[in-house]
Design a protein around this motif. Sequence first.
Motif, short mmCIF file in Angstrom:
data_model
loop_
_atom_site.label_atom_id
_atom_site.label_comp_id
_atom_site.label_asym_id
_atom_site.label_seq_id
_atom_site.Cartn_x
_atom_site.Cartn_y
_atom_site.Cartn_z
N ALA A 162 0.97 4.26 -2.77
CA ALA A 162 0.94 5.69 -2.44
C ALA A 162 2.12 6.41 -3.09
N VAL A 194 0.83 -1.20 0.00
CA VAL A 194 0.00 0.00 0.00
C VAL A 194 0.87 1.25 0.00
N ARG A 195 1.97 1.24 0.73
CA ARG A 195 2.89 2.39 0.69
C ARG A 195 3.51 2.55 -0.70
N ASP A 218 1.47 6.93 -6.68
CA ASP A 218 0.50 8.00 -6.91
C ASP A 218 1.07 9.40 -6.68
N LYS A 219 2.24 9.47 -6.05
CA LYS A 219 2.77 10.77 -5.66
C LYS A 219 2.93 11.66 -6.89
N ASP A 261 -2.12 4.36 4.33
CA ASP A 261 -2.93 5.24 3.48
C ASP A 261 -4.15 5.68 4.28
N GLN A 277 -6.32 7.91 3.98
CA GLN A 277 -7.52 8.29 3.24
C GLN A 277 -8.17 7.12 2.49
N ALA A 278 -7.61 5.94 2.63
CA ALA A 278 -8.12 4.79 1.89
C ALA A 278 -9.54 4.44 2.31
N TYR A 290 -9.77 -0.44 -1.36
CA TYR A 290 -9.11 -1.72 -1.15
C TYR A 290 -10.12 -2.73 -0.62
N ARG A 296 -4.66 1.20 6.84
CA ARG A 296 -5.04 2.53 7.32
C ARG A 296 -3.80 3.37 7.66
N ARG A 341 -6.09 9.64 -6.97
CA ARG A 341 -5.68 8.34 -6.46
C ARG A 341 -5.84 7.28 -7.54
#
Length: 721
Positions: free
Chosen positions: A376, A372-373, A379-380, A431, A433-434, A390, A428, A385
Amino acid sequence: MQRQGQTLLRPAFFRLHCRKIVEDVAMLSFARILCLVALVGGPLTANAAANSGEIAEIVYDSGLKNAWQDWGWAPRTAAGGPARLKMGKYAGWILAKRGLMGNFGAVGFDLKAPNAFGDFLEVYLTSDGDESFKHLPVSAAQAEPQAAGFVRVRLPMQELNPNGSPFDRIVFRAIKGVGDEEVLLDKIVLFAGGPPPAPHLADASTLPSHKVRLHLDCRAPTHPISPYIYGIAFNPQRHGKDAYLWDLGPTIRRWGGNNTSRYNWKLGNAWNAAFDYFFQNANYTNDDAYSWKNFLAEDAEHHVGTALTLPMLGWVAKDTESASFPVSLFGEQQYAAGDNGNGKRPNGSLIPCGDPTRTSVPASPAFVGEWVRSIAAYDKGKSQRSVTHYIMDNEPALWNSTHRDVHPQALTYDELLKKTVDYATVVRKADPQALIAGPAEWGWPNYFFSARDAEVGFAAKPDRLAHGDEPLLAWYLRQLRAHQKKTGTRLLDILDLHFYPQADGVYGHPDRTDPAAAALRLRATRGLWDPTYRDESWINDAIELLPRMRRLIAENYPGLKISIGEYNFGGERHISGGLAQAEALGRFAQADVYSAYYWTYPPQGSAAAHAFMAYRNYDQKGGHFLANYVPARGDRRTSIFASTNAARDRMVLVVLNLDPQQAADVQLDLGTCGAPWRPGRSFAYAGGAQGLLPAPPGMVRGTSAAYRLLPYSINVLELQR
């Protein structure tokens, strides 16, 4: 997602429908035919075949032709001459061509088999989600002796495919046990049929009809329609081969199914097919470079969202070739592909599970959190997103069957909760905001009981009794709500459940399309929404899934969204499957569902595809159901779903005539909708591959509109001020 001998199946309620093997067919055996052979001419050639009918397409002639593919499964050599197959153990051969279009009159082929085999072969057509085609034994009446021990066979399409359904596969299969001697097949062709039927939209005026009054309630509270109800699922086996799927107009794509429970994101393209295909690790797309990043990029390119399944089973594939039950290690098995067995002895009993590291490596919460990181980080710098939400794994109550090689124990209430907490917590943190969805359970029993209860027996229900005799989903949601109150961390945003009709012949194998089954398929859609409908299967209860989910949320964890993570009503290529699909999409809009995902996506040219396009691309130019739902009422023979734009000066309606024999004379009451309206375009679909066709416009007088709808039809009606 499943694969067994190259045929997509569903595990959630997977039933084996075994046909009686007929070994005493009253027809001449090939041995008798060959005794009577007068050697004249050679094997079938295109010119020779043309003398008895025009060849529309050559499938195999000393090798595959015209983009046809070899989908297995018998041991074989299929190139440089006649295909040589070993058809012992009821083996067969699948030849496939996705998107096959045409009007065919017969299947022809040359066959050479050992005399001792007798009458051993059947031929049938098929396609994804449609197992209704007739299995035709090859008989003396269809075999003409040829030179060199071959016989020439021609099977009429009216016998193979009496309903005229679209197909994309030809299957040759042994219907009894035969030896290991080779069977030869060559010169496989499709003969041309007669001219296709003309469009029949104009015929509605000549048909018997019934009158129906439909109502729009423009004064009632309305709601925005979530764009994510028009979701489909990723099929990695078909990756890159079905570009048409984007023409369906999907709004979100789900990375999900059994194989995602063991996807190793660090290896890029390493999956495990689980019990669907010999517990074998695989590179499904045959592209080592393809990975989750490519999937996200494809979705972004086509402007669709992504729902990404995260593994919490605890194991993922360690490579792309290992399998859990090698025949060389465990001995002969019920079925095998090379050295990879299905984990069952020849008598069907289970082989005890061995070392999980034979195929897999541990996948801890930290492993998932790192993924997940990485997403992220991917997506940077982007404006939006990549992952819309998920999903916490896939159908965990089935792990002890689908993934029994690494998780043989039946899931309990406590394990489901602990895994959700452990894995969702790292999501969580990685991310904040997931949106997180779960538990992605497969169907009716697991709304109420754990896999442990199922293993012991629902009457005994030891796991449920150990948790206050509380139904599983209610308990699960309350525990997660209590966790949020205690820790301040919300671990679930979306209640995700799967739904498949369970009545025989509606979805699965066989997938029937006869009149009774078609009517049953349409009634089965009522299980989504109708509290008065008692499901006509072993469930024998009122499912009312969408209202039930609303109650579960209100009573146990207010604020959650609703997702139907998988669904399919079968009969994809039959008008009943199209009507069921159109009904489902309308009910999702009506019930304010957040997301829904067809399993996997409708075949090209199918009735289900055209139903999808009725909402998303009905004019082939992006015409679609609008953004806000307008309450409407139909009757038992007619469903109506209505939408409007923000300015409320346009409406798009999808109206279904569910009567198979009578047209519908519709009077549409617009009395609550304000200023006078005028009709826009109309489109109709009543079966066949031509799709939605322009239809006669309706007539609007004052506050009433009139339309005539064909029997068993999907209709898109535009209204504007």
